[in-house]
Motif scaffolding. Sequence first.
Motif, mmCIF file in Angstrom:
data_model
loop_
_atom_site.group_PDB
_atom_site.id
_atom_site.type_symbol
_atom_site.label_atom_id
_atom_site.label_comp_id
_atom_site.label_asym_id
_atom_site.label_seq_id
_atom_site.Cartn_x
_atom_site.Cartn_y
_atom_site.Cartn_z
ATOM 1 N N LYS A 51 0.768 -1.265 0.008
ATOM 2 C CA LYS A 51 -0.060 0.007 0.021
ATOM 3 C C LYS A 51 0.742 1.247 0.101
ATOM 4 C CE LYS A 51 -4.142 -2.065 1.996
ATOM 5 N NZ LYS A 51 -5.160 -1.934 2.941
ATOM 6 N N GLY A 52 2.102 1.387 -0.655
ATOM 7 C CA GLY A 52 2.876 2.513 -0.896
ATOM 8 C C GLY A 52 3.786 2.494 0.083
ATOM 9 N N ARG A 53 3.858 1.583 1.134
ATOM 10 C CA ARG A 53 4.793 1.662 2.277
ATOM 11 C C ARG A 53 5.571 0.646 2.208
ATOM 12 N NH1 ARG A 53 1.991 4.718 6.318
ATOM 13 N NH2 ARG A 53 3.838 4.944 7.275
ATOM 14 N N ASP A 77 8.960 1.838 6.228
ATOM 15 C CA ASP A 77 9.368 3.059 6.003
ATOM 16 C C ASP A 77 10.637 3.247 6.559
ATOM 17 O OD1 ASP A 77 7.419 3.499 3.953
ATOM 18 O OD2 ASP A 77 6.292 4.650 5.032
ATOM 19 N N GLN A 116 -3.213 4.030 8.341
ATOM 20 C CA GLN A 116 -3.883 4.975 7.257
ATOM 21 C C GLN A 116 -3.084 5.990 6.769
ATOM 22 O OE1 GLN A 116 -7.520 5.727 9.012
ATOM 23 N NE2 GLN A 116 -8.097 3.801 9.714
ATOM 24 N N GLY A 117 -1.975 5.696 6.418
ATOM 25 C CA GLY A 117 -0.937 6.815 5.705
ATOM 26 C C GLY A 117 -0.159 7.440 6.812
#
Length: 126
Positions: A51-53, A77, A116-117
């Motif tokens: 999910k982009g991480r 990250d 959640q981001g």
Amino acid sequence: MPELTRRLALTTAAALAATAGAAGLVAPAASAAPAAGQQHGSPESFDEVYKGRRIQGRPSGMGGHHHEHGGWSVFVDGVELHVMRNADGSWISVVSHYDPVPTPRAAARAAVDELQGAPLLPFPAN
């Protein structure tokens, strides 16, 4: 020979179903062999984008206060996500403490879902 009754038929069917179910649970576990250089029951290292991480996990050295979490280092990250293995073999993290998962990879993914981001902040070690 005893007469076939409904009770006898149901009891026999239940016993056969239980035996077949138990055999199905035991057979996959017996045939699962650890990979070369892998301890039995030990999760695999991972490095992926979820999910982009970027999530990463690998066995860490045992001992010392920093590694009381089952010998695994997990990062989201590049920031360490503290994980712990429960007595039943499941894993939890400081982000999703009340939702046990089967592997450190699943713990990292659950943390990303929960964040959640938001960035994972470093957890102060005492």
